[in-house]
Design a protein around this motif. Structure first.
Motif, short mmCIF file in Angstrom:
data_model
loop_
_atom_site.label_atom_id
_atom_site.label_comp_id
_atom_site.label_asym_id
_atom_site.label_seq_id
_atom_site.Cartn_x
_atom_site.Cartn_y
_atom_site.Cartn_z
N LYS A 39 -14.68 -1.11 -1.13
CA LYS A 39 -13.57 -0.65 -2.19
C LYS A 39 -13.94 -1.24 -3.50
CE LYS A 39 -9.11 0.19 -2.99
NZ LYS A 39 -8.91 1.15 -3.66
N PHE B 165 -5.43 -10.05 -9.60
CA PHE B 165 -5.80 -8.86 -8.93
C PHE B 165 -4.90 -9.34 -7.51
CE2 PHE B 165 -9.48 -11.81 -8.00
CZ PHE B 165 -8.94 -11.95 -6.36
N VAL C 132 -6.38 -4.13 -9.11
CA VAL C 132 -6.82 -5.10 -10.05
C VAL C 132 -5.97 -4.79 -11.07
CG1 VAL C 132 -8.84 -6.16 -11.24
CG2 VAL C 132 -9.08 -5.33 -8.81
N LEU D 209 -5.17 -8.66 -3.26
CA LEU D 209 -6.08 -8.53 -2.30
C LEU D 209 -5.52 -8.66 -1.01
CD1 LEU D 209 -9.77 -9.25 -2.50
CD2 LEU D 209 -8.88 -9.24 -0.33
N ARG D 210 -5.63 -7.62 -0.14
CA ARG D 210 -4.92 -7.71 1.52
C ARG D 210 -6.31 -7.39 2.19
NH1 ARG D 210 -0.09 -5.96 1.77
NH2 ARG D 210 -0.22 -4.66 0.10
N ASP D 211 -6.55 -8.52 2.91
CA ASP D 211 -8.02 -8.22 3.45
C ASP D 211 -7.48 -8.59 4.97
OD1 ASP D 211 -10.53 -8.11 4.44
OD2 ASP D 211 -11.22 -9.77 3.44
N ILE E 147 -13.41 -4.38 2.09
CA ILE E 147 -12.92 -4.72 0.64
C ILE E 147 -14.17 -4.69 -0.21
CG2 ILE E 147 -12.27 -6.64 -0.87
CD1 ILE E 147 -9.91 -5.32 0.91
N ILE F 59 -4.42 -12.50 -0.89
CA ILE F 59 -5.14 -13.33 -2.02
C ILE F 59 -4.74 -12.86 -3.21
CG2 ILE F 59 -7.01 -14.23 -3.12
CD1 ILE F 59 -8.67 -13.87 -0.66
N PRO G 169 -5.27 -2.04 -0.43
CA PRO G 169 -5.99 -3.32 0.10
C PRO G 169 -6.33 -4.24 -1.19
CG PRO G 169 -7.40 -1.29 0.41
CD PRO G 169 -6.24 -0.79 -0.03
N LEU G 170 -6.46 -3.47 -2.35
CA LEU G 170 -7.04 -4.09 -3.72
C LEU G 170 -6.32 -3.45 -4.83
CD1 LEU G 170 -8.72 -6.31 -5.08
CD2 LEU G 170 -10.56 -4.66 -5.21
#
Lengths: 121, 186
Positions: A93, B59, B101, B61-63, A90, B68, B98-99
């Motif tokens: 990214k 945002f 925003v 967020l997939r971690d 992340i 989140i 994954p993200l």
């Protein structure tokens, strides 16, 4: 109480119930015998295992002793890991994002960490 | 071409609406305001609030296994609710990302290339999802009907404001919803 919180609560007792049940079966103990050992009725044991009834803490301790288990073995895994760091993938990214975006995401995730530390205290 | 075809957009909206309906059904959402934070948390998302002086509104967020949802709390509480729903939409519908925003104001100048087409569709989906989840069609219709029956001289602005309050969404979001549901004319 809000529904969803109740759902979490129910899920917790379902997991406890099924753990008690499998530990009892593994120990070769009948519901009737376990009930007698911990001072409950057989139907209470049935209800606890099926999560229709929430097991009182004191009886939970007695059940774990009767089944020769540690209390922690009859509890669900901690559902929320409190790791609040973001993985390198992340971060990588994020590196291509505008500066404000990086600040915003990092700032928000850091707040999550602060909150979980407050909860732990 | 940076513009998705009308057919693609319709299909994307349908998919988002179906996902919102599934949640409304699964969690037996029946009374407004929809408890969006609980729904997000029930799906395993953690909500991170951050007051931030920037254009970012939120945002997703997939971690790994963690989800989140970030919310900029500089905006109104009602807008924050919409942001949470919008980001939950990204998490449920756009598994490959994954993200994501989001900005309060889309940067229009950056939206005319090929790669922005997929982004456009995903934003449409997240918005459709958020509107359908926070303002479920049947429940909005039900409340609107009651308000109009109770007072058939109710003004358009009054109707929008009352429903916005009931559903705890911005007046802006509610007026779009009412137009999209055909309750108000554009």
């Amino acid at each position: 109480m809000p529904d969803v919180v109740d759902a979490e609560n129910d899920k917790f007792y379902r997991l406890v119930g099924s753990k008690v049940r499998s530990a009892r079966i593994a120990a070769g103990v009948s519901q009737t015998l376990l009930a007698a050992q911990v001072g409950l009725t057989r139907s209470s044991i049935t209800n606890i295992e099926a999560a229709r009834q929430r097991v009182p803490l004191y009886h939970f301790v007695l059940i774990s002793r009767a089944l020769n288990k540690e209390i922690s073995e009859l509890l669900p895994e901690n559902p929320k890991p409190d790791d609040s760091r973001v993985s390198p993938a992340i971060e990588e990214k994020l590196a291509d994002s505008p500066a404000t975006t990086i600040d915003f995401v990092r700032g928000a995730v850091a707040r999550l960490r602060d909150e979980s530390e407050v909860e732990k205290r | 071409m940076g513009i998705a075809s009308g057919h693609e957009r319709d299909r994307a909206r349908d998919e988002a609406r179906d996902e919102a309906r599934r949640i409304i059904w699964d969690y037996k959402v029946a009374t407004p305001p929809v408890r969006i934070e609980e729904l997000a948390e029930a799906h395993g998302a953690q909500i991170a609030r951050h007051r931030f002086e920037g254009p970012e509104s939120g945002f997703a967020l997939r971690d790994g296994n963690r989800w989140i949802i970030g919310v900029n709390v500089q905006t109104s509480r009602r807008r924050q609710r919409f942001t949470i729903a919008h980001e939950l939409g990204h998490l449920l519908l756009h598994k490959g990302r994954p993200l994501t925003v989001d900005q309060a104001v889309l940067r229009v100048d950056m939206r005319n290339d090929v790669s922005s087409m997929a982004t456009d569709i995903q934003e449409i989906q997240a918005n459709t999802f958020a509107a359908a989840l926070l303002m479920p069609e049947e429940i909005v219709l039900d409340f609107a009907t009651t308000l109009v029956r109770r007072d058939n001289t109710i003004t358009r602005d009054d109707l929008i404001a009352k429903l916005a309050r009931t559903f705890d969404v911005s007046v802006e979001a509610m007026s779009y919803r009412l137009i999209n549901l055909g309750i108000l004319t554009a």
